[in-house]
Structure formats: structure tokens, C-alpha cells
Design a protein around this motif. Structure first.
Motif, PDB file in Angstrom:
ATOM      1  N   TYR A   1     136.441 102.552   4.855  1.00  0.00           N
ATOM      2  CA  TYR A   1     135.639 101.239   4.481  1.00  0.00           C
ATOM      3  C   TYR A   1     134.769 100.704   5.375  1.00  0.00           C
ATOM      4  N   VAL A   2     134.981 101.029   6.962  1.00  0.00           N
ATOM      5  CA  VAL A   2     134.360 100.314   7.797  1.00  0.00           C
ATOM      6  C   VAL A   2     133.826 101.492   9.020  1.00  0.00           C
ATOM      7  N   TYR A   3     132.962 101.262   9.543  1.00  0.00           N
ATOM      8  CA  TYR A   3     132.305 102.437  10.576  1.00  0.00           C
ATOM      9  C   TYR A   3     131.735 101.519  11.680  1.00  0.00           C
ATOM     10  N   ASP A   4     132.668 101.402  12.817  1.00  0.00           N
ATOM     11  CA  ASP A   4     132.382 100.492  13.872  1.00  0.00           C
ATOM     12  C   ASP A   4     131.451 101.077  14.788  1.00  0.00           C
ATOM     13  N   PRO A   5     130.263 100.490  15.313  1.00  0.00           N
ATOM     14  CA  PRO A   5     129.290 101.072  16.113  1.00  0.00           C
ATOM     15  C   PRO A   5     129.754 100.807  17.693  1.00  0.00           C
ATOM     16  N   GLY A   6     130.574  99.866  17.992  1.00  0.00           N
ATOM     17  CA  GLY A   6     130.825  99.405  19.252  1.00  0.00           C
ATOM     18  C   GLY A   6     130.164  97.986  19.550  1.00  0.00           C
ATOM     19  N   PRO A   7     130.641  97.245  20.480  1.00  0.00           N
ATOM     20  CA  PRO A   7     130.130  95.872  20.465  1.00  0.00           C
ATOM     21  C   PRO A   7     128.667  95.934  21.149  1.00  0.00           C
ATOM     22  N   GLU A   8     127.976  96.692  21.888  1.00  0.00           N
ATOM     23  CA  GLU A   8     126.811  96.873  22.126  1.00  0.00           C
ATOM     24  C   GLU A   8     125.993  97.039  21.057  1.00  0.00           C
TER      25      GLU A   8
ATOM     26  N   GLU B   1     126.605  96.721  18.004  1.00  0.00           N
ATOM     27  CA  GLU B   1     126.813  95.947  17.165  1.00  0.00           C
ATOM     28  C   GLU B   1     125.894  94.517  17.300  1.00  0.00           C
ATOM     29  N   SER B   2     125.767  94.312  18.640  1.00  0.00           N
ATOM     30  CA  SER B   2     124.789  93.127  18.832  1.00  0.00           C
ATOM     31  C   SER B   2     123.162  93.180  18.774  1.00  0.00           C
ATOM     32  N   VAL B   3     123.274  94.687  18.985  1.00  0.00           N
ATOM     33  CA  VAL B   3     121.665  95.046  18.674  1.00  0.00           C
ATOM     34  C   VAL B   3     121.273  95.090  17.168  1.00  0.00           C
ATOM     35  N   ILE B   4     122.405  95.608  16.300  1.00  0.00           N
ATOM     36  CA  ILE B   4     122.191  95.479  14.762  1.00  0.00           C
ATOM     37  C   ILE B   4     121.941  94.118  14.151  1.00  0.00           C
ATOM     38  N   HIS B   5     122.902  93.216  14.692  1.00  0.00           N
ATOM     39  CA  HIS B   5     122.777  91.720  14.431  1.00  0.00           C
ATOM     40  C   HIS B   5     121.717  91.169  14.637  1.00  0.00           C
ATOM     41  N   ARG B   6     120.886  91.514  16.042  1.00  0.00           N
ATOM     42  CA  ARG B   6     119.746  90.773  16.261  1.00  0.00           C
ATOM     43  C   ARG B   6     118.590  91.289  15.299  1.00  0.00           C
ATOM     44  N   ALA B   7     118.443  92.624  15.105  1.00  0.00           N
ATOM     45  CA  ALA B   7     117.624  93.153  14.096  1.00  0.00           C
ATOM     46  C   ALA B   7     117.593  92.847  12.881  1.00  0.00           C
TER      47      ALA B   7
ATOM     48  N   HIS C   1     124.787 104.072   6.816  1.00  0.00           N
ATOM     49  CA  HIS C   1     125.786 103.014   7.097  1.00  0.00           C
ATOM     50  C   HIS C   1     127.329 103.482   7.292  1.00  0.00           C
ATOM     51  N   LYS C   2     127.157 104.565   6.952  1.00  0.00           N
ATOM     52  CA  LYS C   2     128.506 105.515   7.744  1.00  0.00           C
ATOM     53  C   LYS C   2     128.324 106.069   9.148  1.00  0.00           C
ATOM     54  N   TYR C   3     128.227 107.155   9.164  1.00  0.00           N
ATOM     55  CA  TYR C   3     128.331 107.921  10.927  1.00  0.00           C
ATOM     56  C   TYR C   3     127.013 107.697  11.567  1.00  0.00           C
ATOM     57  N   ALA C   4     125.915 107.253  10.827  1.00  0.00           N
ATOM     58  CA  ALA C   4     124.762 106.541  11.668  1.00  0.00           C
ATOM     59  C   ALA C   4     124.969 105.064  12.508  1.00  0.00           C
ATOM     60  N   PHE C   5     126.235 104.728  11.630  1.00  0.00           N
ATOM     61  CA  PHE C   5     126.730 103.092  12.049  1.00  0.00           C
ATOM     62  C   PHE C   5     125.778 101.987  12.000  1.00  0.00           C
ATOM     63  N   ALA C   6     124.843 102.278  10.879  1.00  0.00           N
ATOM     64  CA  ALA C   6     123.890 101.339  10.653  1.00  0.00           C
ATOM     65  C   ALA C   6     124.840 100.135   9.755  1.00  0.00           C
TER      66      ALA C   6
ATOM     67  N   GLY D   1     116.346  93.034   6.154  1.00  0.00           N
ATOM     68  CA  GLY D   1     117.477  93.083   7.367  1.00  0.00           C
ATOM     69  C   GLY D   1     118.059  94.265   7.698  1.00  0.00           C
ATOM     70  N   PRO D   2     118.636  94.972   6.489  1.00  0.00           N
ATOM     71  CA  PRO D   2     119.304  96.208   6.581  1.00  0.00           C
ATOM     72  C   PRO D   2     118.326  97.358   7.041  1.00  0.00           C
ATOM     73  N   LEU D   3     117.225  97.233   6.548  1.00  0.00           N
ATOM     74  CA  LEU D   3     116.349  98.268   6.854  1.00  0.00           C
ATOM     75  C   LEU D   3     115.919  98.178   8.556  1.00  0.00           C
ATOM     76  N   ALA D   4     115.545  97.001   8.950  1.00  0.00           N
ATOM     77  CA  ALA D   4     115.497  96.879  10.360  1.00  0.00           C
ATOM     78  C   ALA D   4     116.604  97.180  11.183  1.00  0.00           C
ATOM     79  N   ALA D   5     117.707  96.823  10.673  1.00  0.00           N
ATOM     80  CA  ALA D   5     118.821  97.055  11.541  1.00  0.00           C
ATOM     81  C   ALA D   5     119.151  98.328  11.654  1.00  0.00           C
ATOM     82  N   CYS D   6     118.987  99.476  10.515  1.00  0.00           N
ATOM     83  CA  CYS D   6     119.007 100.782  10.487  1.00  0.00           C
ATOM     84  C   CYS D   6     117.993 101.392  11.660  1.00  0.00           C
ATOM     85  N   TRP D   7     116.871 100.852  11.364  1.00  0.00           N
ATOM     86  CA  TRP D   7     115.794 101.592  12.538  1.00  0.00           C
ATOM     87  C   TRP D   7     116.372 101.046  13.829  1.00  0.00           C
TER      88      TRP D   7
END
Length: 487
Positions: free
Chosen positions: A35-42, A44-50, A240-245, A287-293
């Protein structure tokens, strides 16, 4: 429940939200293998901001928010290049694999209407194909023909699929990889069949498409599956799986724009603004599109290659470790980092409960077709670091499970009762009665679940799939409910 008379203060509001999560799996510790694909804290912070930068932008109309068009064209181009596409490949960003698959099936349906005049379309899938194809056929009122797979490899049986083709067949489906067993269907052979029969071929690479090219570069024997294979006309791939978006982020790619136009929907036959949608959703946050990019550019190719190197090493270590545990066996040799294993000696459902008691979440898969009930692992970014602990606990849990009685007790009476049921005549009251009896027998009270789920899984495993489905609908229909009394 009603809107509160007065708004909550910021601290109280977020305290309530935090409290709601008290019983959620603590997935950031890496011990949740689904169910979850954790990109790591660094990352994750980039994803949240985007994500929050584009939270309010509406990707419905790129003429109003042209930056969303730039982002989508970039993400789709990256996906096309990653999957062996040329400049003719066209695609769209979607909310997830299910939407991508639904749109692929709609494209095939509308293409067949225009090109062949087919009004009762059928799609042919291996029995290992994702449930989203069944959902798409259900939503779009199409016939789905499910074909047994090779019982040893769990890969699509091309001969059986050939024999299933009829005059209304419009689409063949293959997986790269199939979720349940982590194997790649024979896409090259399916492509040849599609060309011979003048059919479209969709490759469901939702979970495997991003990682498989990296595994190949690292020396893993990955079969051909992408647009380099003649006959492949569309591919779905999740970011949102193994690209960790961030969820939800997927893409549907078509061989060319002539096919993609059948994906679109337009409506000018009403009094409001003219609607033109490339996907199922109309209004949607960018939001999901920008976070993916952002995450694609954060890791870059080198970063993803190193993540893949770690997950490939973890897969090999854990697969070998499972093979060394007495009583366990792999269902298939995985071609990616999805592992399914079972036992002919102990209840896998007991093993899952014991693992949960030790803080691990491993996923149960019920028996279906030639696939025995099993345990499924989606190995994650931290799996290599945790492999020794996982294998040690798994071995110990198998030993404990050997000493436990069969979950659910003697189910022979249940089998007998099911044999006399006419599923077509089961109305909602009768289904509700069966559900209450089953819940009482397995320890479920109301919307709560027991600490141990082995008995529930065992009972479900003994039900025919159509009855499983109907009972789960009844259960879910009761689980989600409104409370209008203000409580």
C-alpha cells in the motif's frame, strides 16, 4: 454528524486529526510491505512542497493554468522515453492505475465502435490481470473474458488467449508485472497475436513499468514488455509506486494520437461551459502532477538506479531466505520486487497474524484459480536493511503457526452449506444474515475487527469468489455510514 457550530482552533483541529491515525500502520518504519511507497524524508519534503504549491491550481483547463500543461507534457514525455516510445507516443496523466486502465478500455471500446462497428465489445485478460480490468468492464458495460494462466509460472497462456478470441474481441491484456506473483506476461508473443488478429494490446505496467527498466540495466533478466515490442498499442504506468511520487500519479500512454483521441470526452450539449476532458476527472488539483514532476527531477536517473539496485538486492536476498525456511515455498520466481509465497504445511493466515504481532504488515492473498492462498510482499526502499530481521521473524512465526489449530475451526459444514446456495437468489436480507453469521463466527463485532484476522481470511478463502464479492459489498456498505444525530 453536523458541521460544528464554532470552528476549532488550529491546535485542537490537528490534535484530532493526529488522534484519528492512532491505529494506522506506522509505515515510515519500513515494516509495511503493501500500500505505501516511502521515498524517504528528504524526498517527502520536496513532494510536500511541490504538492502544496499546486494544491489550488485546477488542471481541468490548461488555457487558464498553462503551467499544468507544461508539467503534464514533461511527465508524459519522461514516461514515453522510459518505456521505449518514439515521438508518436501520446499520453495523459491520471489519478492512478485504475483510472489509466479504465481509460485504456474505453479507448479500445470507442476505437472498435468507429473502426469495426462493434456494439458488444469483449476484452480478454489472463486471470492474473488486475481487478481494475473487471471494474472497467463493469463500469463500461462490456464483457470480460478471463483466461487461465500457466499454473507453474502464473504467466499468461497465449494459446488459451488465442482460443478465447471471438468476433467481438477488441482488446488483449498482459501484465508487466502481474501484482499477485510479480511476473511478466509473454508480451512479445501477445503482441504477435494482436498483430495477427488486428487487435489492440494493452500492457498493464502500473506497478512494474517504472522499475523494470532499471532492473534490466542492473543485469536482471527482464522480458521485453514496452513499446519496443511490435503490437503493443497502450501502456499504463504508475508513478506513485516505484517512482515514489505522491498519490495519485499515473500515466496512460498510447502508440499514437489517433488512438488517444478515443480516450477523450467532450460535451457541448448543455447550457454551461463546453466540457473537454482527457481523463475521467474534470476538476482536479494539480498538486499530484506537480509533486510527480518534482520527485522525478529530485531523484534523477542516477538516484532511481541506486534505489533499484537496493531493491533488487533485497528481492534476491529475501527470495533466497524464504526458500530456506522449512514449510514455505515461492509460488513463482519473481521478476521484480513483488514476492508471493505459500505453505502446504501451515496456515499462511496464522503466519500473517504472528508477523503483525511483531510489527510487520504482510499482505494476505486468497486462493483463486491455480493460485493457492499466499503471503504477498511489495519490497520497499528499506527492505535490504530490514531483510535479516524480516526473515528471522518469518521463520519463527512459521514455527508458532505449526502449533496452532486450523483458523476458523472445522469448515466442512460451511462448505456443505455453500454447495446448496443459489447465488442468483440471494437478496440483500439473506446476504445480511449470512454476513452477520460469518462475522459472529470469526469474532467481528460491528465495524470493529478482531486482533487476529486468520479466521476471517480462512472463511473468505473457502467462499466462491462471487459470494466473497457480494458479502464484502454488504460489509463495506455498513462500514461507511452517516451519523445525522450529531454524535
Amino acid at each position: 454528524m453536523k458541521i460544528p457550530a464554532k470552528g476549532l482552533g488550529r491546535d485542537e483541529l490537528f490534535e484530532k486529526l493526529a488522534a484519528f491515525r492512532a491505529h494506522d500502520m506506522p509505515w515510515r518504519d519500513g515494516r509495511t510491505f503493501a500500500y505505501v511507497y516511502d521515498p524517504g524524508p528528504e524526498a517527502e519534503s520536496v513532494i510536500h512542497r511541490a504538492y502544496t504549491m499546486y494544491l489550488g491550481e485546477n488542471a481541468l483547463d490548461p488555457t487558464v493554468f498553462p503551467s499544468t500543461l507544461v508539467l503534464e507534457n514533461d511527465v508524459v514525455s519522461i514516461a514515453a522515453a522510459h518505456l521505449g516510445g518514439d515521438d508518436e507516443v501520446a499520453g495523459s496523466f491520471t489519478s492512478g492505475g485504475t483510472e489509466s486502465i479504465l481509460l485504456a478500455v474505453k479507448t479500445a471500446r470507442d476505437h472498435a465502435r468507429e473502426a469495426r462497428g462493434i456494439r458488444e465489445p469483449e476484452l480478454i485478460v489472463p486471470e492474473t490481470a488486475h481487478a481494475a480490468f473487471h471494474k472497467a468492464a463493469h463500469y463500461l458495460d462490456m464483457k470480460l473474458v478471463s483466461v487461465p494462466v500457466d499454473p507453474a509460472t502464473f504467466k499468461a497462456d497465449v494459446t488459451a488467449m488465442r482460443e478465447a478470441i471471438g468476433p467481438n474481441t477488441i482488446l488483449l491484456v498482459g501484465s508487466a508485472v502481474s501484482y499477485a506473483h510479480g511476473v511478466v506476461d509473454p508480451i512479445r508473443e501477445l503482441g504477435a497475436l494482436a498483430l495477427e488478429k488486428d487487435l489492440l494490446l494493452h500492457v498493464d505496467a502500473c506497478i512494474g513499468g517504472f522499475l523494470l527498466p532499471y532492473f534490466r540495466r542492473l543485469g536482471a533478466p527482464v522480458p521485453d514488455f514496452d513499446f519496443q515490442v511490435p503490437g503493443v498499442t497502450s501502456i499504463s504506468m504508475d508513478f506513485h509506486k516505484y517512482a515514489f511520487a505522491a498519490k495519485g500519479a499515473s500515466v496512460l500512454l498510447h502508440k499514437n494520437k489517433d488512438l488517444r483521441r478515443h480516450q477523450f470526452y467532450a460535451c457541448a450539449s448543455w447550457s454551461g461551459y463546453t466540457v473537454i476532458n482527457s481523463t475521467v476527472q474534470s476538476t482536479k488539483s494539480a498538486g499530484p502532477l506537480a509533486a510527480c514532476w518534482a520527485v522525478l527531477h529530485h531523484f534523477g536517473d542516477e538516484g532511481y538506479l541506486e534505489l533499484a539496485r537496493s531493491m533488487l538486492a533485497a528481492t534476491r536476498k529475501i527470495v533466497d531466505g524464504i526458500g530456506a525456511i522449512p514449510g514455505l515455498r515461492l509460488l513463482a520466481r519473481p521478476e521484480m520486487n513483488l514476492v508471493a509465497f505459500t505453505s502446504d504445511e501451515v496456515s499462511v493466515f496464522h503466519v500473517i497474524d504472528e508477523m503483525k504481532a511483531r510489527g510487520w504488515f504482510v499482505q494476505p492473498q486468497l486462493g483463486f484459480g491455480s493460485s493457492k492462498e499466499n503471503i504477498h510482499l511489495s519490497l520497499n526502499r528499506r527492505a535490504l536493511d530490514l531483510a535479516d530481521d524480516l526473515l528471522r521473524d518469518l521463520g519463527e512465526c512459521v514455527v508458532i503457526a505449526r502449533k496452532l489449530p486450523p483458523p476458523g475451526g472445522d469448515l466442512s459444514a460451511l462448505r456443505g452449506a455453500l454447495a446448496s446456495l443459489d447465488l442468483e437468489k440471494l437478496d440483500p436480507p439473506m446476504l445480511g444474515h449470512i454476513l452477520r453469521e460469518a462475522m459472529a463466527a470469526t469474532g467481528i463485532a460491528g465495524a470493529s475487527l478482531p486482533d487476529r484476522m486468520a479466521a476471517v481470511s480462512e472463511v473468505l478463502n473457502h467462499l466462491p469468489p462471487p459470494l466473497r464479492e457480494r458479502l464484502l459489498v454488504e460489509y463495506m456498505n455498513g462500514l461507511f455510514q452517516s451519523r445525522v444525530d450529531g454524535a
